[in-house]
Design an enzyme around this catalytic site. Structure first.
Site, PDB file in Angstrom:
ATOM      1  N   ASP A  57     -19.226  49.561  99.506  1.00 55.18           N
ATOM      2  CA  ASP A  57     -18.013  50.323  99.192  1.00 55.18           C
ATOM      3  C   ASP A  57     -17.544  51.193 100.355  1.00 55.18           C
ATOM      4  O   ASP A  57     -16.337  51.348 100.569  1.00 55.18           O
ATOM      5  CB  ASP A  57     -18.247  51.192  97.952  1.00 55.18           C
ATOM      6  N   ASN A 101     -14.491  45.724  95.573  1.00 51.96           N
ATOM      7  CA  ASN A 101     -14.460  46.217  94.196  1.00 51.96           C
ATOM      8  C   ASN A 101     -14.694  47.727  94.201  1.00 51.96           C
ATOM      9  O   ASN A 101     -15.362  48.270  93.322  1.00 51.96           O
ATOM     10  CB  ASN A 101     -15.518  45.510  93.346  1.00 51.96           C
ATOM     11  N   ARG A 131      -9.241  45.598  87.069  1.00 53.05           N
ATOM     12  CA  ARG A 131      -9.460  47.028  86.856  1.00 53.05           C
ATOM     13  C   ARG A 131      -8.119  47.758  86.930  1.00 53.05           C
ATOM     14  O   ARG A 131      -7.370  47.595  87.896  1.00 53.05           O
ATOM     15  CB  ARG A 131     -10.438  47.583  87.897  1.00 53.05           C
ATOM     16  N   SER A 178     -10.603  59.213  86.054  1.00 55.64           N
ATOM     17  CA  SER A 178     -10.308  60.440  86.800  1.00 55.64           C
ATOM     18  C   SER A 178      -9.912  60.126  88.241  1.00 55.64           C
ATOM     19  O   SER A 178      -9.352  60.979  88.937  1.00 55.64           O
ATOM     20  CB  SER A 178     -11.523  61.371  86.793  1.00 55.64           C
ATOM     21  N   GLN A 179     -10.186  58.901  88.695  1.00 62.27           N
ATOM     22  CA  GLN A 179      -9.824  58.537  90.069  1.00 62.27           C
ATOM     23  C   GLN A 179      -8.314  58.549  90.288  1.00 62.27           C
ATOM     24  O   GLN A 179      -7.850  58.727  91.414  1.00 62.27           O
ATOM     25  CB  GLN A 179     -10.407  57.166  90.428  1.00 62.27           C
ATOM     26  N   ASP A 324     -21.377  57.344  84.702  1.00 59.55           N
ATOM     27  CA  ASP A 324     -22.195  56.406  85.475  1.00 59.55           C
ATOM     28  C   ASP A 324     -23.682  56.616  85.215  1.00 59.55           C
ATOM     29  O   ASP A 324     -24.425  55.672  84.945  1.00 59.55           O
ATOM     30  CB  ASP A 324     -21.897  56.551  86.973  1.00 59.55           C
ATOM     31  N   GLU A 352     -17.122  48.351  87.046  1.00 54.42           N
ATOM     32  CA  GLU A 352     -17.367  47.111  87.774  1.00 54.42           C
ATOM     33  C   GLU A 352     -17.437  45.899  86.852  1.00 54.42           C
ATOM     34  O   GLU A 352     -17.137  44.775  87.232  1.00 54.42           O
ATOM     35  CB  GLU A 352     -18.648  47.228  88.597  1.00 54.42           C
ATOM     36  N   ARG A 355     -19.058  47.620  80.900  1.00 53.91           N
ATOM     37  CA  ARG A 355     -20.461  48.038  80.843  1.00 53.91           C
ATOM     38  C   ARG A 355     -20.973  48.225  79.414  1.00 53.91           C
ATOM     39  O   ARG A 355     -22.182  48.084  79.185  1.00 53.91           O
ATOM     40  CB  ARG A 355     -20.651  49.322  81.662  1.00 53.91           C
ATOM     41  N   HIS A 396     -23.875  46.831  90.321  1.00 52.93           N
ATOM     42  CA  HIS A 396     -25.066  47.450  90.891  1.00 52.93           C
ATOM     43  C   HIS A 396     -25.860  48.255  89.873  1.00 52.93           C
ATOM     44  O   HIS A 396     -27.093  48.234  89.881  1.00 52.93           O
ATOM     45  CB  HIS A 396     -24.656  48.339  92.069  1.00 52.93           C
ATOM     46  N   ARG A 397     -25.173  48.951  88.989  1.00 52.96           N
ATOM     47  CA  ARG A 397     -25.888  49.807  88.038  1.00 52.96           C
ATOM     48  C   ARG A 397     -26.629  49.009  86.971  1.00 52.96           C
ATOM     49  O   ARG A 397     -27.657  49.462  86.452  1.00 52.96           O
ATOM     50  CB  ARG A 397     -24.925  50.819  87.410  1.00 52.96           C
ATOM     51  N   LYS A 427     -23.728  47.658  96.765  1.00 55.30           N
ATOM     52  CA  LYS A 427     -22.516  48.453  96.545  1.00 55.30           C
ATOM     53  C   LYS A 427     -22.773  49.932  96.790  1.00 55.30           C
ATOM     54  O   LYS A 427     -21.904  50.635  97.322  1.00 55.30           O
ATOM     55  CB  LYS A 427     -22.006  48.219  95.121  1.00 55.30           C
TER      56      LYS A 427
END
Length: 445
Positions: A57, A101, A131, A178-179, A324, A352, A355, A396-397, A427
């Protein structure tokens, strides 16, 4: 650029581990790294960035800035960088930008490009094109930006042209990501040269701690934001980003969650270094959730330590503030007595991967009873965790979370896990599996 993804095989087999202990030095925060890179690029002066995260990223953001004419250098093989600021004007007014991503890269950059203007195309991997970005585009176009969709409306890819910005008062929705607010806040000083800019939040703002990170870093680069709670933010006219000279990226608090949970599940103590009492990241509050489950947590200025204090207890908790890190609680729930309820996690569905759906699917493979809703999940542990092959959905998570199901807890024993596509951890944490192997004293392969 020296960052590279690990050459992992198509899967990794992880064996059960009886106990864990050790110290983990965290990689830099992704959220902080990409914000600092953009602020350093927009600022006046040269910025020395220490301990930037090495990940896919951040590489996306570094490459995008290079394509926009921003000059940066890496200090040998370290994660220290020097960025030459462009004083609010990108040298190149035309570029084709691939953003992978990386939500933390594409959203703030789109806002900055829309304000500064030019001829830019912005796109990413297939999942990025699923997204949402419509709330951000709507907010910017409403005040004169010219952003058009070149694929599905509401989603990347985008074409950004030179608009006629007249932003004295803006509105942005806060209930999806929030981004979007972070992006508008970071771009606002570029609009506030002749007049103040007021940004109003429409609806409930999720993930508020990430906005705290944004405001903190903007202040470090010389821009003060006046706030009316979480409803309105004012950027006074005439402010400019100015380099602080040197800035350090603290460790990634979301990544800390896996190791703290490991200590809480399987003995410990596990100490993570790079975050602590002085952290600006909201995800350090993950440790509070572990405390509620019964783990023993201690904290220092730049470290947090977790160890088991008996069988974990199920909790019912709102995780809107740490979405997250909350994924890790869903795995800790496998080792708890009773049913754990994770509430207010609707944002999981636009990450991503979806989830909520992905976690429910993979937890059921382990024998857990899972109830999923639009914005919640209930996890009831099985009598015995079952061995499984875990699909990671290029997330990744997912990969990091399910490694924890190999641990032996006080209530039940872990099982062997095959983690498909382990390279997805690049990531945010390319060395994750090596770090995990060290705390449970096992060979990785």
């Amino acid at each position: 650029m020296t960052q590279q993804s690990k050459q992992y095989p198509h899967y990794i087999d992880l064996h059960p581990a009886m106990e864990v202990e050790g110290v983990v030095r965290l990689p830099g925060s992704k959220s902080i790294s990409n914000r600092i890179l953009l602020l350093a690029a927009l600022a006046k002066g040269e910025t020395h960035i220490l301990d930037l995260l090495a990940s896919d990223d951040t590489l996306v953001m570094l490459n995008a800035l290079h394509a926009l004419g921003v000059h940066w250098t890496q200090d040998g093989s370290t994660q220290n960088y020097t960025v030459q600021g462009v004083s609010g004007v990108f040298p190149k007014h035309q570029a084709d930008l691939f953003m992978g991503n990386a939500g933390t890269a594409i959203r703030p950059l789109v806002a900055a490009l829309a304000v500064l203007g030019g001829d830019y195309t912005v796109h990413g991997v297939a999942r990025m094109h699923e997204r949402p970005i419509g709330d951000l585009v709507d907010a910017l176009n409403a005040v004169g930006a010219q952003i058009t969709y070149t694929g599905n409306p509401g989603f990347p890819p985008l074409h950004i042209r030179r608009g006629h910005m007249h932003a004295q008062r803006m509105q942005v929705k806060g209930n999806v990501s929030s981004q979007f607010l972070t992006a508008v806040l970071m771009a606002a000083p570029l609009m506030a040269q002749q007049h103040d800019v007021v940004i109003e939040v429409v609806g409930e703002l999720i993930s508020k701690p990430y906005i705290e990170i944004t405001l903190n870093l903007m202040q470090r680069f010389g821009v003060e934001v006046q706030r009316d709670g979480w409803q309105a933010f004012t950027i006074k006219a005439g402010q400019h980003y100015v380099s602080p000279g040197e800035i350090h990226v603290e460790g990634d608090a979301s990544s800390a969650s896996y190791f703290l949970a490991a200590g809480a599940i399987a003995g410990g103590p596990i100490r993570v270094e790079g975050v602590g009492l002085n952290s600006i990241q909201g995800d350090v509050r993950f440790a509070e959730a572990l405390e509620q489950m019964g783990a023993s947590i201690t904290r220092g200025d730049n470290w947090i330590e977790a160890k088991s204090n008996g069988v974990l207890q199920a909790i019912d908790m709102d995780f809107n503030h740490i979405p997250d890190a909350a994924m890790t609680i869903a795995i800790a729930a496998l080792y708890a007595n009773g049913t754990t309820v994770l509430r207010n996690i609707a944002s999981w569905r636009v990450k991503e991967t979806d989830r909520i759906a992905a976690m429910a699917t993979e937890l059921r493979k382990l024998g857990a009873l899972v109830e999923e809703g639009e914005d919640y999940m209930k996890v009831t542990p099985p009598a015995q965790i079952q061995p499984a092959t875990i699909d990671t959905y290029d997330d990744h998570r997912m990969a990091m979370c399910f490694s924890l199901a190999t641990l032996d807890g006080k209530a039940r024993r872990g099982a062997a896990m095959r983690i498909n596509d382990p390279k997805c951890v690049a990531k945010t944490f390319p060395d994750y599996f090596e770090a995990f192997a060290k705390i449970n004293h096992k060979e990785l392969f």
